[in-house]
Motif scaffolding. Structure first.
Motif, mmCIF file in Angstrom:
data_model
loop_
_atom_site.group_PDB
_atom_site.id
_atom_site.type_symbol
_atom_site.label_atom_id
_atom_site.label_comp_id
_atom_site.label_asym_id
_atom_site.label_seq_id
_atom_site.Cartn_x
_atom_site.Cartn_y
_atom_site.Cartn_z
ATOM 1 N N ALA A 185 46.527 34.906 29.960
ATOM 2 C CA ALA A 185 46.911 35.995 30.856
ATOM 3 C C ALA A 185 45.760 36.975 31.051
ATOM 4 N N VAL A 186 45.096 37.322 29.956
ATOM 5 C CA VAL A 186 43.957 38.241 30.045
ATOM 6 C C VAL A 186 42.829 37.625 30.874
ATOM 7 N N GLY A 187 42.493 36.364 30.563
ATOM 8 C CA GLY A 187 41.403 35.702 31.278
ATOM 9 C C GLY A 187 41.724 35.495 32.749
ATOM 10 N N GLY A 188 42.979 35.137 33.050
ATOM 11 C CA GLY A 188 43.353 34.935 34.437
ATOM 12 C C GLY A 188 43.224 36.207 35.250
ATOM 13 N N TYR A 189 43.705 37.307 34.706
ATOM 14 C CA TYR A 189 43.629 38.578 35.430
ATOM 15 C C TYR A 189 42.186 39.054 35.569
ATOM 16 N N MET A 190 41.463 39.078 34.449
ATOM 17 C CA MET A 190 40.126 39.655 34.458
ATOM 18 C C MET A 190 39.139 38.833 35.282
ATOM 19 N N SER A 191 39.284 37.516 35.297
ATOM 20 C CA SER A 191 38.338 36.684 36.041
ATOM 21 C C SER A 191 38.396 36.988 37.532
ATOM 22 N N TRP A 193 39.752 39.700 38.866
ATOM 23 C CA TRP A 193 39.436 41.128 39.023
ATOM 24 C C TRP A 193 37.929 41.321 39.142
ATOM 25 N N LEU A 194 37.163 40.612 38.328
ATOM 26 C CA LEU A 194 35.707 40.710 38.384
ATOM 27 C C LEU A 194 35.162 40.134 39.693
ATOM 28 N N VAL A 195 35.736 39.008 40.137
ATOM 29 C CA VAL A 195 35.320 38.425 41.420
ATOM 30 C C VAL A 195 35.613 39.403 42.557
ATOM 31 N N TYR A 196 36.786 40.012 42.504
ATOM 32 C CA TYR A 196 37.181 40.975 43.542
ATOM 33 C C TYR A 196 36.174 42.122 43.644
ATOM 34 N N ASP A 212 46.864 38.354 43.554
ATOM 35 C CA ASP A 212 46.221 37.124 43.087
ATOM 36 C C ASP A 212 45.838 37.236 41.617
ATOM 37 N N PHE A 213 45.390 38.433 41.196
ATOM 38 C CA PHE A 213 45.050 38.626 39.777
ATOM 39 C C PHE A 213 46.284 38.365 38.915
ATOM 40 N N LYS A 214 47.404 38.947 39.344
ATOM 41 C CA LYS A 214 48.632 38.873 38.554
ATOM 42 C C LYS A 214 49.193 37.454 38.532
ATOM 43 N N LEU A 215 49.090 36.755 39.661
ATOM 44 C CA LEU A 215 49.570 35.373 39.694
ATOM 45 C C LEU A 215 48.727 34.493 38.782
#
Length: 285
Positions: A185-191, A193-196, A212-215
């Motif tokens: 969950a942390v990696g999915g959101y942060m990855s 978020w950083l791209v954004y 998209d971060f949350k999904l």
């Protein structure tokens, strides 16, 4: 006679058809409910006391009220006109009152949900694990079409989906350990978020929405951090191919964007059915 696995698949498949019918309501109404809530919030900001004026005699609008009607003539849909798939076939895809065409997407959503539920029944039987993954599939189906139609990924679905994944890991209803689910969950959101923010700092534009971060965080919670790279690769490759095809046909929507959520959802459903490791083989890596 049906085997036990086949019987479980049939029972959950029928349930999936019914849930699919409800998903059509969610897909259509939830974005409208969000827009109404936003309008109410905006109205409250214009008031000195911060309270929006009451809207007298405003009709209730939620997932249950009012009853479904034909958008063309207002004909109220009767129960026998709302039987998943069968009613569409019996009505030959047209309103019983005005003969206006009914979108083919309605039975397709019902069929897709029924097939995914049936697969869960065949794979896990009538167990809590099957119920959990069937709920996962239903949520991704709803998110796919909501995002495609509106470019919205409602928190009302993405956040419960993420917490359900974490709870599923804690209860051993998924293959991910709780630790892997948390870091997923942390990696999915942060990855994303950083791209954004990287894209925004370079171009001054927003390349994706926060939904998209949350999904992606929710997918990480269900499958663990190990599945993040295969799923993002699959979503990116298919998204790029579809985007190029749409651009080539000249049917890009205003702003020239394609929502990313449907491709993340497709990657999640592929990982559910085939396993996240199979995604790399599917895209040739």
């Amino acid at each position: 006679m049906l085997s036990l696995g086949a019987a479980d698949a049939v029972l959950l498949g029928v349930l999936g058809l019914l849930i699919g019918s409800f998903l059509n309501v969610v897909i259509h109404r939830l974005p409208k409910m969000m827009e109404l809530a936003w309008a109410q919030e905006c109205a409250s900001l214009n008031q000195p006391d911060g309270v929006a004026p009451a809207i007298e005699n405003a009709p209730r609008f939620n997932l249950m009220t009012p009853r479904s009607r034909c958008p063309h003539c207002g004909h109220q849909i009767q129960w026998f006109e709302n039987i998943p798939v069968l009613s569409y076939l019996a009505l030959r895809g047209r309103c019983r009152s005005c003969a206006a065409p009914i979108s083919l997407r309605y039975p397709l959503v019902e069929l897709a949900c029924g097939m995914l539920f049936a697969w869960c029944g065949w794979r896990w039987g009538l167990t809590w694990q099957a119920i959990a993954w069937a709920g996962f599939a239903a949520a991704l189906l709803a998110l796919t079409f909501i995002d495609w139609d509106t470019t919205l990924l409602p928190d009302d679905i993405t956040l419960p989906l993420m917490w359900a994944g974490l709870c599923g890991a804690a209860l051993q209803l998924t293959d991910a350990s709780l630790s892997d689910a948390v870091w997923g969950a942390v990696g999915g959101y942060m990855s994303l978020w950083l791209v954004y923010w990287g894209f925004k700092l370079i171009t001054g534009k927003e390349g994706m929405g926060h939904g998209d971060f949350k999904l992606f965080a929710a997918l990480g919670a269900w499958f663990g951090w190990q599945a993040l790279i295969p799923m993002i690769l699959m979503a990116s490759v298919i998204g790029a191919v579809v985007g190029l095809a749409i651009k080539f046909k000249g049917t890009l929507r205003e702003g020239g964007y394609v929502p990313f959520g449907p491709f993340l959802a497709l990657a999640g459903l592929t990982a559910m059915v085939f396993g996240h490791a199979a995604i790399l083989d599917l895209i040739g890596l």
